[in-house]
Design an enzyme around this catalytic site. Structure first.
Site, mmCIF file in Angstrom:
data_model
loop_
_atom_site.group_PDB
_atom_site.id
_atom_site.type_symbol
_atom_site.label_atom_id
_atom_site.label_comp_id
_atom_site.label_asym_id
_atom_site.label_seq_id
_atom_site.Cartn_x
_atom_site.Cartn_y
_atom_site.Cartn_z
ATOM 1 N N HIS A 119 -9.267 0.860 5.462
ATOM 2 C CA HIS A 119 -8.023 1.116 6.138
ATOM 3 C C HIS A 119 -8.103 1.924 7.379
ATOM 4 O O HIS A 119 -8.897 2.974 7.203
ATOM 5 C CB HIS A 119 -6.920 1.507 5.074
ATOM 6 N N GLU A 175 -4.843 -5.406 10.767
ATOM 7 C CA GLU A 175 -3.862 -4.255 11.092
ATOM 8 C C GLU A 175 -4.008 -3.440 12.298
ATOM 9 O O GLU A 175 -4.970 -2.559 12.407
ATOM 10 C CB GLU A 175 -3.874 -2.995 10.066
ATOM 11 N N GLU A 182 -6.287 4.368 8.343
ATOM 12 C CA GLU A 182 -6.297 5.809 7.906
ATOM 13 C C GLU A 182 -7.382 6.613 7.456
ATOM 14 O O GLU A 182 -8.050 7.519 7.813
ATOM 15 C CB GLU A 182 -5.080 5.921 7.162
ATOM 16 N N SER A 195 4.068 -2.402 10.204
ATOM 17 C CA SER A 195 5.363 -2.494 10.282
ATOM 18 C C SER A 195 6.167 -3.749 10.099
ATOM 19 O O SER A 195 7.098 -4.133 10.620
ATOM 20 C CB SER A 195 6.209 -2.225 11.823
ATOM 21 N N GLY A 243 3.032 2.049 10.899
ATOM 22 C CA GLY A 243 3.940 2.884 10.648
ATOM 23 C C GLY A 243 4.683 3.498 11.869
ATOM 24 O O GLY A 243 5.138 4.548 12.075
ATOM 25 N N GLY A 273 3.061 -1.302 4.107
ATOM 26 C CA GLY A 273 3.012 0.146 3.840
ATOM 27 C C GLY A 273 4.796 0.661 3.666
ATOM 28 O O GLY A 273 4.800 0.588 2.575
ATOM 29 N N ASN A 315 0.776 -1.226 0.148
ATOM 30 C CA ASN A 315 0.147 -0.177 -0.062
ATOM 31 C C ASN A 315 0.809 1.305 0.054
ATOM 32 O O ASN A 315 1.470 1.718 1.042
ATOM 33 C CB ASN A 315 -0.856 -0.111 1.147
ATOM 34 N N TRP A 316 0.876 1.940 -0.988
ATOM 35 C CA TRP A 316 1.786 3.060 -1.226
ATOM 36 C C TRP A 316 1.412 4.359 -0.446
ATOM 37 O O TRP A 316 2.054 5.238 -0.401
ATOM 38 C CB TRP A 316 2.091 3.238 -2.789
ATOM 39 N N LYS A 317 0.062 4.291 -0.072
ATOM 40 C CA LYS A 317 -0.465 5.425 0.662
ATOM 41 C C LYS A 317 -0.478 6.687 -0.347
ATOM 42 O O LYS A 317 -0.196 6.512 -1.539
ATOM 43 C CB LYS A 317 -0.135 5.484 2.095
HETATM 44 O O1 LIG Z 1 -1.676 -0.457 4.505
HETATM 45 C C1 LIG Z 1 -0.263 -0.676 5.202
HETATM 46 C C2 LIG Z 1 -0.476 -0.691 6.714
HETATM 47 O O2 LIG Z 1 -0.925 0.634 7.032
HETATM 48 C C3 LIG Z 1 0.757 -1.083 7.126
HETATM 49 O O3 LIG Z 1 1.792 0.211 7.109
HETATM 50 P P1 LIG Z 1 3.170 0.084 7.604
HETATM 51 O O4 LIG Z 1 3.819 -1.217 6.930
HETATM 52 O O5 LIG Z 1 4.228 1.374 7.183
HETATM 53 O O6 LIG Z 1 3.308 0.013 9.206
#
Ligand SMILES: O=C[C@H](O)COP(=O)(O)O
Length: 249
Positions: free
Chosen positions: A94, A166, A96, A212, A172, A233, A9-11
């Site tokens: 998600h 998650e 977020e 993470s 993150g 992420g 997930n590149w956000k």
């Molecule tokens: O979509 C992915 C998750 O929010 C995990 O993010 P992260 O690997 O940066 O903790």
């Protein structure tokens, strides 16, 4: 059928030039893997990424969508718009999106219905916050997130759903759920599904862990029997790290 999936997930990262660079770096890393590989760029880069990876073992997926078919929803994107640029899978729920854009179990249920009506695959995300875990409420929070958004569905539709657990406190933050914490929750999720849909749906469900995940911890987390892959992420933004995770299976 249960699958191994690693989804990046590149956000809200990577403009067009950065997307092109990352795609070419990813292409150098591709080798036959036991896991299905997905990447989720921003809306502006979906079409380009889809075209650029057309012949590779990478599925391009969207990070979100609206539940309506079309209309006066400024800034939003519908399932049919996604499908028109080749996208078959969408991430929904998600943390977020839940935290910053007020997505609720109720609106997510509508998004789930809209995606399924377009025969899309869904990566449905959920997970408890730190305060829930500290209070020992993590299972009841996760149970209600799943029930409220998904338990109106017919058993058959679960073949189009992948679940992603998650824990919000691990996203993150560099703090990962221990492999045992992930396993315990994934087993609980399977039990929750089994209580309504029976053991075939529960056993066949692909359940990803996110929070993470890095090259250094992926093998141990993916080694747990109820963990079928990861939603990645930060580590998905570096081709080498992402494929080290893909190859952890
Ligand atoms: O979509 C992915 C998750 O929010 C995990 O993010 P992260 O690997 O940066 O903790």
């Amino acid at each position: 059928m249960r699958k191994h999936i690693v989804a990046g997930n590149w956000k809200m990262n990577n403009d067009l030039a950065q997307t092109e660079t990352l795609i070419s770096e990813l292409k150098k890393q591709i080798k036959t893997s036991d896991a299905e590989v997905m990447i989720a760029p921003s809306f502006t880069n979906l079409w380009h990424t889809f075209e650029a990876t057309r012949n590779d073992d990478i599925e391009v997926v969207a990070q979100n969508m609206h539940f309506a078919e079309n209309g006066a929803y400024t800034g939003e994107v519908s399932a049919s718009m996604l499908k028109s640029v080749g996208i078959q899978t969408v991430i929904l729920g998600h943390s977020e999106r839940r935290a910053y854009y007020n997505e609720t179990d109720e609106s997510l249920a509508k998004k789930v219905d809209a995606a399924l009506a377009h025969d899309m695959r869904i990566i449905f995300c959920f997970g408890e916050e730190l305060a829930d875990r500290k209070a020992g409420n993590e299972e009841s929070v996760v149970e209600s997130q799943i029930k409220n958004a998904l338990f109106h569905l017919e058993a058959l539709t679960f073949k189009n759903i992948v679940l992603a657990y998650e824990p919000v406190w691990a996203i993150g933050t560099g703090e990962t759920a221990s492999p045992e914490q992930a396993q315990d929750m994934h087993a609980f999720i399977r039990k929750t599904l089994e209580s309504k849909y029976g053991n075939v749906v529960a056993d066949d469900m692909t359940i990803l862990y996110g929070g993470s995940v890095k090259p250094a911890n992926a093998k141990e987390i993916f080694g747990k029997p109820d963990v079928d892959g990861g939603l990645i992420g930060g580590a998905a933004l570096k081709a080498e790290d992402f494929y080290a995770i893909v190859n952890a299976f």
